[in-house]
Write a protein that holds these residues in place. Structure first.
Motif, PDB file in Angstrom:
ATOM      1  N   THR A  28     -32.491   5.175  28.903  1.00 53.33           N
ATOM      2  CA  THR A  28     -32.020   6.031  27.768  1.00 53.33           C
ATOM      3  C   THR A  28     -30.625   6.541  28.223  1.00 53.33           C
ATOM      4  O   THR A  28     -30.372   6.490  29.276  1.00 53.33           O
ATOM      5  CB  THR A  28     -32.891   7.241  27.668  1.00 53.33           C
ATOM      6  OG1 THR A  28     -33.084   7.959  29.075  1.00 53.33           O
ATOM      7  CG2 THR A  28     -34.278   7.154  27.276  1.00 53.33           C
ATOM      8  N   SER A  29     -29.927   6.831  27.281  1.00 55.23           N
ATOM      9  CA  SER A  29     -28.480   7.421  27.350  1.00 55.23           C
ATOM     10  C   SER A  29     -28.258   8.560  26.584  1.00 55.23           C
ATOM     11  O   SER A  29     -28.466   8.559  25.318  1.00 55.23           O
ATOM     12  CB  SER A  29     -27.368   6.262  27.168  1.00 55.23           C
ATOM     13  OG  SER A  29     -27.680   5.063  28.039  1.00 55.23           O
ATOM     14  N   ILE A  30     -27.910   9.621  27.137  1.00 57.09           N
ATOM     15  CA  ILE A  30     -27.582  10.889  26.347  1.00 57.09           C
ATOM     16  C   ILE A  30     -25.911  11.023  26.437  1.00 57.09           C
ATOM     17  O   ILE A  30     -25.437  10.981  27.521  1.00 57.09           O
ATOM     18  CB  ILE A  30     -28.422  11.996  27.190  1.00 57.09           C
ATOM     19  CG1 ILE A  30     -30.037  11.901  26.798  1.00 57.09           C
ATOM     20  CG2 ILE A  30     -27.919  13.196  26.313  1.00 57.09           C
ATOM     21  CD1 ILE A  30     -30.851  12.861  27.734  1.00 57.09           C
ATOM     22  N   TYR A  31     -25.453  11.253  25.401  1.00 53.41           N
ATOM     23  CA  TYR A  31     -24.044  11.398  25.264  1.00 53.41           C
ATOM     24  C   TYR A  31     -23.641  12.455  24.207  1.00 53.41           C
ATOM     25  O   TYR A  31     -24.417  12.665  23.348  1.00 53.41           O
ATOM     26  CB  TYR A  31     -23.454   9.844  24.707  1.00 53.41           C
ATOM     27  CG  TYR A  31     -24.320   9.513  23.484  1.00 53.41           C
ATOM     28  CD1 TYR A  31     -23.548   9.866  22.243  1.00 53.41           C
ATOM     29  CD2 TYR A  31     -25.359   8.869  23.315  1.00 53.41           C
ATOM     30  CE1 TYR A  31     -24.048   9.609  20.955  1.00 53.41           C
ATOM     31  CE2 TYR A  31     -25.975   8.360  22.008  1.00 53.41           C
ATOM     32  CZ  TYR A  31     -25.332   8.652  20.995  1.00 53.41           C
ATOM     33  OH  TYR A  31     -25.689   8.370  19.870  1.00 53.41           O
ATOM     34  N   PRO A  32     -22.469  12.930  24.260  1.00 56.41           N
ATOM     35  CA  PRO A  32     -21.955  13.980  23.506  1.00 56.41           C
ATOM     36  C   PRO A  32     -21.765  13.637  21.918  1.00 56.41           C
ATOM     37  O   PRO A  32     -21.567  12.179  21.708  1.00 56.41           O
ATOM     38  CB  PRO A  32     -20.442  14.266  23.969  1.00 56.41           C
ATOM     39  CG  PRO A  32     -20.507  13.708  25.323  1.00 56.41           C
ATOM     40  CD  PRO A  32     -21.580  12.794  25.455  1.00 56.41           C
ATOM     41  N   THR A  33     -22.254  14.448  21.070  1.00 50.30           N
ATOM     42  CA  THR A  33     -21.974  14.214  19.801  1.00 50.30           C
ATOM     43  C   THR A  33     -20.977  14.973  18.986  1.00 50.30           C
ATOM     44  O   THR A  33     -20.636  16.244  19.857  1.00 50.30           O
ATOM     45  CB  THR A  33     -23.471  14.030  19.271  1.00 50.30           C
ATOM     46  OG1 THR A  33     -23.935  15.327  18.939  1.00 50.30           O
ATOM     47  CG2 THR A  33     -24.329  13.257  19.602  1.00 50.30           C
ATOM     48  N   GLN A  34     -21.071  14.992  17.730  1.00 52.75           N
ATOM     49  CA  GLN A  34     -20.237  16.124  17.002  1.00 52.75           C
ATOM     50  C   GLN A  34     -21.194  17.311  16.617  1.00 52.75           C
ATOM     51  O   GLN A  34     -20.662  17.888  15.529  1.00 52.75           O
ATOM     52  CB  GLN A  34     -19.437  15.479  15.767  1.00 52.75           C
ATOM     53  CG  GLN A  34     -18.452  14.453  16.445  1.00 52.75           C
ATOM     54  CD  GLN A  34     -17.188  14.919  17.022  1.00 52.75           C
ATOM     55  OE1 GLN A  34     -16.882  16.080  16.816  1.00 52.75           O
ATOM     56  NE2 GLN A  34     -16.576  14.248  18.008  1.00 52.75           N
ATOM     57  N   GLN A  35     -22.189  17.055  16.918  1.00 57.16           N
ATOM     58  CA  GLN A  35     -23.231  18.079  16.204  1.00 57.16           C
ATOM     59  C   GLN A  35     -23.096  19.501  16.646  1.00 57.16           C
ATOM     60  O   GLN A  35     -22.903  19.746  17.826  1.00 57.16           O
ATOM     61  CB  GLN A  35     -24.864  17.451  16.649  1.00 57.16           C
ATOM     62  CG  GLN A  35     -25.822  18.635  16.149  1.00 57.16           C
ATOM     63  CD  GLN A  35     -27.034  18.205  16.021  1.00 57.16           C
ATOM     64  OE1 GLN A  35     -27.471  17.527  17.104  1.00 57.16           O
ATOM     65  NE2 GLN A  35     -28.085  18.541  15.235  1.00 57.16           N
ATOM     66  N   GLY A  80     -16.778  28.592  18.877  1.00 50.06           N
ATOM     67  CA  GLY A  80     -15.989  28.486  17.472  1.00 50.06           C
ATOM     68  C   GLY A  80     -16.516  27.673  16.659  1.00 50.06           C
ATOM     69  O   GLY A  80     -17.727  27.496  16.921  1.00 50.06           O
ATOM     70  N   TRP A  81     -15.921  27.169  15.707  1.00 54.57           N
ATOM     71  CA  TRP A  81     -16.588  26.111  14.752  1.00 54.57           C
ATOM     72  C   TRP A  81     -16.895  24.734  15.004  1.00 54.57           C
ATOM     73  O   TRP A  81     -17.736  24.277  14.492  1.00 54.57           O
ATOM     74  CB  TRP A  81     -15.781  26.281  13.365  1.00 54.57           C
ATOM     75  CG  TRP A  81     -16.100  27.540  12.677  1.00 54.57           C
ATOM     76  CD1 TRP A  81     -15.198  28.638  12.493  1.00 54.57           C
ATOM     77  CD2 TRP A  81     -17.061  27.869  11.762  1.00 54.57           C
ATOM     78  NE1 TRP A  81     -15.544  29.491  11.659  1.00 54.57           N
ATOM     79  CE2 TRP A  81     -16.796  29.027  11.230  1.00 54.57           C
ATOM     80  CE3 TRP A  81     -18.137  27.532  11.439  1.00 54.57           C
ATOM     81  CZ2 TRP A  81     -17.427  29.967  10.352  1.00 54.57           C
ATOM     82  CZ3 TRP A  81     -18.865  28.224  10.590  1.00 54.57           C
ATOM     83  CH2 TRP A  81     -18.879  29.421  10.264  1.00 54.57           C
ATOM     84  N   TYR A  82     -16.021  24.331  15.958  1.00 53.08           N
ATOM     85  CA  TYR A  82     -16.024  23.143  16.629  1.00 53.08           C
ATOM     86  C   TYR A  82     -16.615  22.949  18.047  1.00 53.08           C
ATOM     87  O   TYR A  82     -16.758  23.915  18.952  1.00 53.08           O
ATOM     88  CB  TYR A  82     -14.769  22.287  16.571  1.00 53.08           C
ATOM     89  CG  TYR A  82     -14.030  22.698  15.053  1.00 53.08           C
ATOM     90  CD1 TYR A  82     -14.592  21.755  13.884  1.00 53.08           C
ATOM     91  CD2 TYR A  82     -13.468  23.487  14.762  1.00 53.08           C
ATOM     92  CE1 TYR A  82     -14.135  21.630  12.899  1.00 53.08           C
ATOM     93  CE2 TYR A  82     -12.799  23.680  13.568  1.00 53.08           C
ATOM     94  CZ  TYR A  82     -13.311  22.877  12.607  1.00 53.08           C
ATOM     95  OH  TYR A  82     -12.824  22.985  11.329  1.00 53.08           O
ATOM     96  N   MET A  83     -17.134  21.746  18.322  1.00 49.49           N
ATOM     97  CA  MET A  83     -17.797  21.367  19.782  1.00 49.49           C
ATOM     98  C   MET A  83     -16.716  21.736  20.723  1.00 49.49           C
ATOM     99  O   MET A  83     -15.494  21.685  20.431  1.00 49.49           O
ATOM    100  CB  MET A  83     -18.408  19.936  19.729  1.00 49.49           C
ATOM    101  CG  MET A  83     -17.328  19.169  19.554  1.00 49.49           C
ATOM    102  SD  MET A  83     -18.146  17.273  19.660  1.00 49.49           S
ATOM    103  CE  MET A  83     -18.092  16.923  21.412  1.00 49.49           C
ATOM    104  N   PRO A  84     -16.903  22.051  22.092  1.00 49.91           N
ATOM    105  CA  PRO A  84     -16.131  22.248  23.185  1.00 49.91           C
ATOM    106  C   PRO A  84     -15.021  21.120  22.963  1.00 49.91           C
ATOM    107  O   PRO A  84     -15.601  19.712  22.980  1.00 49.91           O
ATOM    108  CB  PRO A  84     -16.879  22.429  24.283  1.00 49.91           C
ATOM    109  CG  PRO A  84     -18.243  23.124  23.707  1.00 49.91           C
ATOM    110  CD  PRO A  84     -18.492  22.407  22.418  1.00 49.91           C
ATOM    111  N   GLY A  85     -13.765  21.145  23.457  1.00 45.39           N
ATOM    112  CA  GLY A  85     -12.959  20.047  23.807  1.00 45.39           C
ATOM    113  C   GLY A  85     -12.350  19.521  22.428  1.00 45.39           C
ATOM    114  O   GLY A  85     -11.293  18.753  22.816  1.00 45.39           O
ATOM    115  N   VAL A  86     -12.523  20.070  21.313  1.00 42.43           N
ATOM    116  CA  VAL A  86     -11.874  19.569  20.243  1.00 42.43           C
ATOM    117  C   VAL A  86     -10.691  20.371  19.912  1.00 42.43           C
ATOM    118  O   VAL A  86     -10.602  21.487  20.186  1.00 42.43           O
ATOM    119  CB  VAL A  86     -12.951  19.815  18.803  1.00 42.43           C
ATOM    120  CG1 VAL A  86     -12.104  19.447  17.535  1.00 42.43           C
ATOM    121  CG2 VAL A  86     -14.005  18.924  18.958  1.00 42.43           C
TER     122      VAL A  86
END
Length: 96
Positions: A28-35, A80-86
């Protein structure tokens, strides 16, 4: 997944994938998404029309605990409205 019917499975909810993290046969690999998840309050009618009620709800909530439960410990708080780092590009008419 355990029956070996799939060679690859994408975008499986973290809470379903986590039990397989220590598997000898499944990688398994867990990775960041845009959700991004949001919590909205109805401020047009009902109790939330009162600013003090909204403030009390804000003080009563534990965003970190909610994030940990909803994302099975794999999420981050976004203020905010977007994920951290955007990084948002703000339109500046003067630059044209």
């Amino acid at each position: 997944m355990e029956s070996s019917d799939a060679d690859i499975a994408l975008e499986i909810p973290v809470n379903i994938a986590q039990p397989f993290e220590n598997s000898d046969t499944i990688q398994t690999s867990i990775y960041p998404t845009q959700q991004v998840q949001h919590l909205f309050l109805n401020c047009r009618d009902g109790a939330c029309t009162d600013r003090k009620v909204r403030q009390a709800i804000g003080y009563a909530l534990d965003p970190e605990a909610i994030c940990q439960v909803v994302t099975a410990g794999c999420g981050q708080i976004s203020n905010g409205w977007y994920m951290p780092g955007v990084i948002m590009e703000v339109y500046d008419e003067a630059r044209e």
